[in-house]
Write an enzyme that holds these catalytic residues in place. Structure first.
Site, PDB file in Angstrom:
ATOM      1  N   LYS A   1       3.468   8.041  -5.370  1.00 17.57           N
ATOM      2  CA  LYS A   1       3.381   6.657  -5.865  1.00 17.57           C
ATOM      3  C   LYS A   1       1.963   6.320  -6.315  1.00 17.57           C
ATOM      4  CE  LYS A   1       2.877   3.216  -2.732  1.00 17.57           C
ATOM      5  NZ  LYS A   1       1.755   2.283  -2.947  1.00 17.57           N
ATOM      6  N   ASN A   2       0.995   6.623  -5.459  1.00 15.04           N
ATOM      7  CA  ASN A   2      -0.373   6.191  -5.753  1.00 15.04           C
ATOM      8  C   ASN A   2      -1.058   7.031  -6.825  1.00 15.04           C
ATOM      9  OD1 ASN A   2      -0.066   4.090  -4.028  1.00 15.04           O
ATOM     10  ND2 ASN A   2      -1.251   4.976  -2.343  1.00 15.04           N
TER      11      ASN A   2
ATOM     12  N   CYS B   1      -4.238  -9.208   0.905  1.00 14.40           N
ATOM     13  CA  CYS B   1      -2.890  -8.882   1.371  1.00 14.40           C
ATOM     14  C   CYS B   1      -2.953  -8.646   2.867  1.00 14.40           C
ATOM     15  CB  CYS B   1      -2.300  -7.702   0.598  1.00 14.40           C
ATOM     16  SG  CYS B   1      -2.969  -6.133   1.076  1.00 14.40           S
TER      17      CYS B   1
ATOM     18  N   ARG C   1      -9.574  -7.302   0.402  1.00  8.89           N
ATOM     19  CA  ARG C   1      -9.485  -6.417  -0.751  1.00  8.89           C
ATOM     20  C   ARG C   1     -10.086  -7.000  -2.032  1.00  8.89           C
ATOM     21  NH1 ARG C   1      -3.729  -3.477  -0.588  1.00  8.89           N
ATOM     22  NH2 ARG C   1      -4.867  -1.827  -1.620  1.00  8.89           N
TER      23      ARG C   1
ATOM     24  N   ASP D   1      -3.796   5.479   5.257  1.00  6.87           N
ATOM     25  CA  ASP D   1      -2.362   5.215   5.053  1.00  6.87           C
ATOM     26  C   ASP D   1      -1.483   5.891   6.119  1.00  6.87           C
ATOM     27  OD1 ASP D   1      -3.027   3.732   2.876  1.00  6.87           O
ATOM     28  OD2 ASP D   1      -2.459   5.221   1.381  1.00  6.87           O
TER      29      ASP D   1
ATOM     30  N   ARG E   1       8.636  -0.244  -0.954  1.00 10.85           N
ATOM     31  CA  ARG E   1       7.612  -0.095  -2.007  1.00 10.85           C
ATOM     32  C   ARG E   1       7.117   1.344  -2.073  1.00 10.85           C
ATOM     33  NH1 ARG E   1       2.784  -3.733  -0.949  1.00 10.85           N
ATOM     34  NH2 ARG E   1       2.149  -2.505  -2.735  1.00 10.85           N
TER      35      ARG E   1
END
Ligand code: EPZ
Length: 419
Positions: A27-28, A121, A126, A308, A400
């Protein structure tokens, strides 16, 4: 895309996982690569794109900017825009912070760029100050007003940019911006996470000359680009999450992932906790130990321990013998999963950027809520290990970043479903 209106994951635990699991594309890595398609007017074909809400959001942003985007299975084709637009609305940006990466993609293509400023968030404030400083050094005039970042191009010129810390997003945005600047841009103290290197490889395939020397990334700008077809690597954070799942009591699984090197720090930690991990050409084979040993982790930029995977690791620590310590050095508020784990019987004390976890050897099922993507994944892992019924709410966060998470764990033998 699966029905995301389903709002909870239910698990009857404990599960002893057994079998094989496939890992989706990263994803990233796909998110900045999609943003990078804005740099050129040639078509891009991106393969191994995961089916996730974050990816659909980025595709919507590209469409709003005028690109034609088609998806067929795990392949996404981005065609040139009839008319490239220069502003991205708050409606889209607020859904996903990574949308700010379109600033880098649009640099040099549009004289005035206007992108909604993302808010904070659950995991931290951030800010994007390093992105902004870098754009200014490249010759843009940058203003922030009424919730938008406005970038006005004067003369885009290669330069030296030093990042105060190796921000992933700032590195990606500035590499993209440098692609159209005249001369060479040198980004020092850059992030060299595997996902950044994927973006670099994609840009090289577009014809851009990029060199990496340690933490310095040098980009030579140009005006002409090639058509590109690029297959993105599999998701190392998803692979790491399943690796951690394979360490839950009584489990033994095979994870199809052909880049085990990028998980070295994680594999080393799991081995020190007693897990047996063997790597072959295609699979990482993991077998849980009889008893997990306590472990300490400090999150750090790659090749350090990935932030993560900090939340999923907390679950193993809660089950281990002895006291474990986490230092979260990347985000200031990434322990939101801990109060939920307390409700499942974990013993955790959060003090500022640290969490001290006293292993209790067991967890019990409870209703819990996900506050962010990786914290949510941790709650699913906790539910798999816990005795009894766990209901995980607010699962849109989890979806997500994890495709078919219920089906994948069901295939590994867990009693888990979405409702
Ligand atoms: C990327 O976020 C990832 N997101 C995150 O993945 C990941 O946790 C993070 O990198 C760190 O590895 C994507 O790739 C889409 P940063 P990013 O800029 O780019 C501070 C997931 O679960 N900072 O490296 O936003 C920032 O506040 C996620 O998939 C500034 O102060 O991360 C943070 O504390 C969530 N000023 C730290 O640096 C800036 O201008 C690292 O942020 C930029 C960042």
């Amino acid at each position: 895309m699966r029905d995301t209106s389903k709002n909870k994951i239910i698990i009857n635990g404990p599960a002893k996982l057994n079998g094989r699991v496939n890992i989706a594309g990263s994803k990233n890595a796909v998110l900045p690569i999609l943003a990078a398609t804005l740099i050129s007017d040639k078509r891009s074909i991106i393969e191994n794109v995961p089916v996730l809400s974050d990816i659909s959001n980025m595709i919507s942003v590209l469409k709003e900017l005028g690109k034609e985007v088609f998806r067929d299975g795990d392949t996404v084709v981005v065609k040139p825009a009839k008319e490239l637009k220069s502003s991205a609305s708050y409606e889209l940006i607020k859904k996903m912070r990574a949308s700010v990466l379109v600033m880098g993609g649009l640099t040099g293509r549009k004289k005035n760029i206007k992108v909604a400023l993302p808010g904070g968030c659950a995991i931290g404030v951030r800010p994007i100050d390093m992105h902004i400083k870098g754009f200014k050094k490249l010759g843009m005039e940058v203003g922030v007003s009424e919730g938008f970042v406005e970038l006005k191009e004067k003369k885009l010129k290669g330069t030296r940019i030093y990042l105060d810390s190796p921000s992933v997003g700032a590195t990606e945005n500035l590499i993209m911006a440098a692609c159209r600047a005249s001369g060479e841009t040198r980004i020092e103290n850059a992030s060299v996470e595997p996902e950044v290197l994927e973006l670099v490889n994609f840009l090289k395939a577009m014809g851009i000359s990029i060199k990496i020397e340690g933490c310095i990334i040098k980009v030579k700008g140009r005006k002409k680009f090639k058509k590109v077809k690029y297959k993105v690597m599999d998701d190392r954070i998803q692979a790491g999450t399943y690796l951690i799942a394979g360490c839950l009591p009584g489990s033994e699984i095979k994870i199809k992932f052909s880049h085990p090197g990028v998980l070295k720090t994680v594999i080393d930690k799991l081995q020190s906790s007693g897990a047996s991990i063997k790597v072959d050409r295609k699979y990482i084979n993991v077998k849980a130990p009889e008893k997990l040993r306590s472990m300490d982790i400090t999150t750090a930029p790659y090749p350090g321990f990935p932030t993560d995977l900090q939340a999923p690791f907390t679950v193993l620590m809660a089950l281990a013998d002895g006291v474990s310590l986490i230092n979260e050095d990347i985000f200031e508020n990434r322990f939101m999963h801990c109060p939920e784990l307390l409700r499942m019987g974990a013993k955790i004390e959060v003090k500022g950027e640290s969490a001290i976890i006293t292993g209790t050897g067991k967890l019990s099922g409870a209703p819990v809520s996900a506050s962010d993507l990786r914290g949510g994944a941790a709650l699913v892992l906790a539910g798999l290990a816990a005795k009894g019924r766990t209901e995980v709410y607010e699962i849109s966060h989890i979806l997500r970043g994890y495709d078919n998470i219920d089906m994948k764990f069901r295939d590994l033998g867990a009693d888990i479903w979405m409702e």
